[in-house]
Design a protein around this motif. Structure first.
Motif, mmCIF file in Angstrom:
data_model
loop_
_atom_site.group_PDB
_atom_site.id
_atom_site.type_symbol
_atom_site.label_atom_id
_atom_site.label_comp_id
_atom_site.label_asym_id
_atom_site.label_seq_id
_atom_site.Cartn_x
_atom_site.Cartn_y
_atom_site.Cartn_z
ATOM 1 N N LEU A 176 0.849 -1.289 -0.050
ATOM 2 C CA LEU A 176 -0.109 -0.065 -0.028
ATOM 3 C C LEU A 176 0.932 1.382 -0.040
ATOM 4 O O LEU A 176 0.396 2.168 -0.634
ATOM 5 C CB LEU A 176 -0.888 0.004 1.207
ATOM 6 N N CYS A 177 1.985 1.047 0.588
ATOM 7 C CA CYS A 177 2.649 2.513 0.805
ATOM 8 C C CYS A 177 4.360 2.189 1.136
ATOM 9 O O CYS A 177 4.698 1.002 1.449
ATOM 10 C CB CYS A 177 1.997 3.287 1.928
ATOM 11 N N ILE A 178 5.022 3.226 1.387
ATOM 12 C CA ILE A 178 6.349 3.091 1.786
ATOM 13 C C ILE A 178 6.377 4.048 3.066
ATOM 14 O O ILE A 178 5.943 5.294 3.211
ATOM 15 C CB ILE A 178 7.395 3.817 0.894
ATOM 16 N N PHE A 179 6.793 3.519 4.291
ATOM 17 C CA PHE A 179 7.132 4.139 5.561
ATOM 18 C C PHE A 179 8.522 4.215 5.668
ATOM 19 O O PHE A 179 9.406 3.731 5.072
ATOM 20 C CB PHE A 179 6.721 3.200 6.921
ATOM 21 N N GLU A 180 8.648 5.783 6.314
ATOM 22 C CA GLU A 180 10.258 6.064 6.663
ATOM 23 C C GLU A 180 9.988 6.374 8.006
ATOM 24 O O GLU A 180 9.410 6.891 8.441
ATOM 25 C CB GLU A 180 10.506 7.407 5.770
ATOM 26 N N TYR A 181 11.300 5.737 8.630
ATOM 27 C CA TYR A 181 11.678 5.780 10.295
ATOM 28 C C TYR A 181 12.265 7.020 10.413
ATOM 29 O O TYR A 181 13.655 7.235 10.027
ATOM 30 C CB TYR A 181 12.302 4.614 10.681
ATOM 31 N N ARG A 182 11.990 8.196 11.119
ATOM 32 C CA ARG A 182 12.637 9.312 11.282
ATOM 33 C C ARG A 182 12.194 9.970 12.814
ATOM 34 O O ARG A 182 10.931 9.710 12.818
ATOM 35 C CB ARG A 182 12.768 10.384 10.060
ATOM 36 N N TYR A 183 13.114 10.766 13.356
ATOM 37 C CA TYR A 183 12.668 10.952 14.534
ATOM 38 C C TYR A 183 12.184 9.924 15.801
ATOM 39 O O TYR A 183 11.111 10.537 16.582
ATOM 40 C CB TYR A 183 11.771 12.386 14.509
ATOM 41 N N GLY A 184 12.405 8.868 15.402
ATOM 42 C CA GLY A 184 12.092 7.913 16.425
ATOM 43 C C GLY A 184 10.469 7.329 16.213
ATOM 44 O O GLY A 184 10.300 6.601 16.872
ATOM 45 N N LYS A 185 10.210 7.950 15.050
ATOM 46 C CA LYS A 185 8.856 7.330 14.542
ATOM 47 C C LYS A 185 8.630 6.684 13.253
ATOM 48 O O LYS A 185 9.599 7.426 12.367
ATOM 49 C CB LYS A 185 7.597 8.298 14.793
ATOM 50 N N LEU A 186 7.523 5.858 12.866
ATOM 51 C CA LEU A 186 7.272 5.654 11.628
ATOM 52 C C LEU A 186 6.802 6.601 11.044
ATOM 53 O O LEU A 186 5.474 7.087 11.673
ATOM 54 C CB LEU A 186 6.668 4.295 11.183
ATOM 55 N N HIS A 187 6.663 7.188 9.669
ATOM 56 C CA HIS A 187 6.280 8.308 9.145
ATOM 57 C C HIS A 187 5.743 7.619 7.753
ATOM 58 O O HIS A 187 6.575 6.897 7.210
ATOM 59 C CB HIS A 187 7.120 9.506 8.778
ATOM 60 N N LEU A 188 4.616 8.035 7.269
ATOM 61 C CA LEU A 188 4.064 7.745 5.816
ATOM 62 C C LEU A 188 4.926 8.674 4.812
ATOM 63 O O LEU A 188 4.969 9.902 4.777
ATOM 64 C CB LEU A 188 2.689 8.087 5.656
ATOM 65 N N HIS A 192 1.318 4.123 -2.622
ATOM 66 C CA HIS A 192 1.534 3.588 -3.798
ATOM 67 C C HIS A 192 -0.084 4.357 -4.755
ATOM 68 O O HIS A 192 -0.993 4.472 -4.073
ATOM 69 C CB HIS A 192 1.141 2.516 -3.798
ATOM 70 N N PRO A 193 0.102 4.406 -5.824
ATOM 71 C CA PRO A 193 -0.838 4.910 -6.894
ATOM 72 C C PRO A 193 -1.956 3.905 -7.080
ATOM 73 O O PRO A 193 -3.030 4.334 -7.291
ATOM 74 C CB PRO A 193 0.011 5.138 -8.313
ATOM 75 N N THR A 194 -1.729 2.686 -6.457
ATOM 76 C CA THR A 194 -2.897 2.034 -6.614
ATOM 77 C C THR A 194 -3.655 1.816 -5.121
ATOM 78 O O THR A 194 -4.375 1.083 -5.201
ATOM 79 C CB THR A 194 -2.157 0.432 -6.708
ATOM 80 N N SER A 195 -3.287 2.793 -4.262
ATOM 81 C CA SER A 195 -3.839 2.568 -3.087
ATOM 82 C C SER A 195 -4.383 4.197 -2.612
ATOM 83 O O SER A 195 -4.572 4.895 -3.913
ATOM 84 C CB SER A 195 -2.865 2.510 -2.040
ATOM 85 N N SER A 196 -4.638 4.518 -1.478
ATOM 86 C CA SER A 196 -5.115 5.693 -1.191
ATOM 87 C C SER A 196 -4.948 6.058 0.347
ATOM 88 O O SER A 196 -4.561 5.149 1.077
ATOM 89 C CB SER A 196 -6.635 5.867 -1.425
ATOM 90 N N LEU A 197 -5.045 7.233 0.790
ATOM 91 C CA LEU A 197 -4.642 7.544 2.226
ATOM 92 C C LEU A 197 -5.739 6.832 3.064
ATOM 93 O O LEU A 197 -5.351 6.349 4.114
ATOM 94 C CB LEU A 197 -4.822 9.203 2.311
ATOM 95 N N GLU A 198 -7.031 6.627 2.744
ATOM 96 C CA GLU A 198 -7.921 6.099 3.550
ATOM 97 C C GLU A 198 -7.814 4.497 3.696
ATOM 98 O O GLU A 198 -8.018 4.070 4.550
ATOM 99 C CB GLU A 198 -9.258 6.241 2.815
ATOM 100 N N GLU A 199 -7.381 3.879 2.542
ATOM 101 C CA GLU A 199 -6.992 2.486 2.626
ATOM 102 C C GLU A 199 -5.643 2.076 3.523
ATOM 103 O O GLU A 199 -5.807 1.232 4.261
ATOM 104 C CB GLU A 199 -6.539 1.977 1.236
ATOM 105 N N VAL A 200 -4.805 2.944 3.400
ATOM 106 C CA VAL A 200 -3.572 2.719 4.388
ATOM 107 C C VAL A 200 -4.072 3.163 5.819
ATOM 108 O O VAL A 200 -3.781 2.343 6.744
ATOM 109 C CB VAL A 200 -2.471 3.907 4.012
ATOM 110 N N LYS A 201 -4.955 4.330 6.374
ATOM 111 C CA LYS A 201 -5.410 4.436 7.387
ATOM 112 C C LYS A 201 -6.118 3.073 7.929
ATOM 113 O O LYS A 201 -6.006 2.710 9.183
ATOM 114 C CB LYS A 201 -6.265 5.558 7.280
ATOM 115 N N GLU A 202 -7.107 2.671 7.310
ATOM 116 C CA GLU A 202 -7.924 1.319 7.700
ATOM 117 C C GLU A 202 -7.004 0.398 8.002
ATOM 118 O O GLU A 202 -7.421 -0.597 8.742
ATOM 119 C CB GLU A 202 -8.843 1.271 6.384
#
Length: 240
Positions: A176-188, A192-202
């Motif tokens: 669905l996406c790529i996470f990046e680890y920075r400042y001690g947390k996973l950030h979005l 991916h163009p085949t997904s959406s913010l809503e799908e990642v949240k769900e």
């Protein structure tokens, strides 16, 4: 949605795009998708990338005949040189390993990775393979990249059941996406163009942190053409 590529193609190309020319990169067992991505990067934009693997091969000329485990002798037979696994650990601890591809089963927002048990450690529902080399490589490699072919609330959890390792995590690539680890947390990092913010949240049990909504670059026609050539047996899709 563009139907000319599949999720496995998208993830492979996204991972290849994370690799740079001249980097020394390692993949372990059951790592077909990143293995193909490394070969794709070498073919297109990173000809001087150094490909290391568990059986000890250095820059195998092809991954087309790679065994089901991505750790077979064929990856040595077609290689430029032999570099045993114990030397890879030493290389990483000396700060000379640029990228390590590693796996995990559960992840939380704090970058904790569980590859040991599901449930209570002493009475687990499922006992997993464990950290193997990741407890050494994640803290010591310059960049650790995780790939996971499932993205759901059982995988991206509020709190992992057991901390196998944590530390120098860089990116997690999912369907669905790529996470990046920075400042001690996973950030979005990107959706991916085949997904959406809503799908990642769900499908994520922890809060999504992001500065802006960005989208992963889709595979190019050239990347898709080269993928068909270097991976005709579709090894990149074995985990799906």
């Amino acid at each position: 949605m563009n139907k000319s590529y599949r999720t496995s193609d998208l993830m492979t190309c996204a991972i290849a795009n994370l690799l740079y020319d001249g980097e020394t990169v390692f993949h372990g067992v059951s790592s077909h998708l990143p293995m193909v991505a490394m070969h794709l990067a070498k073919q297109l934009h990173a000809p001087n990338l150094v490909h290391l693997n568990i059986p000890g091969g250095v820059n195998p000329s092809s991954v087309m005949s790679a065994s089901y485990s991505s750790a077979g002798a064929d990856l040595v037979d077609s290689s430029e040189a032999y570099y045993p696994l114990e030397e890879v650990f030493d290389l990483s601890m000396r700060g000379k390993l640029d990228v390590a591809f590693l796996g995990g089963i559960q992840f939380d927002i704090n970058g904790n990775i569980n590859a040991s048990v599901i449930g209570d450690y002493h009475k687990p529902k499922v006992r997993l393979p464990g950290g193997a080399g990741s407890a050494v490589l994640i803290p010591t490699a310059k960049k650790a990249i995780i790939w996971r072919t499932k993205h759901d609330r059982r995988t991206f959890v509020e709190k992992v059941d057991f901390i196998t390792t944590r530390g120098n995590l860089w990116k997690i690539v999912t369907p669905l996406c790529i996470f990046e680890y920075r400042y001690g947390k996973l950030h979005l990092d990107s959706i991916h163009p085949t997904s959406s913010l809503e799908e990642v949240k769900e499908n994520t049990a922890f809060e999504l942190l992001y500065d802006e909504v960005k989208y992963t670059l889709p595979p190019t026609e050239k990347q898709l053409q080269v993928l068909k050539k270097i991976d005709p047996d579709d090894l990149r899709s074995l985990e799906f």
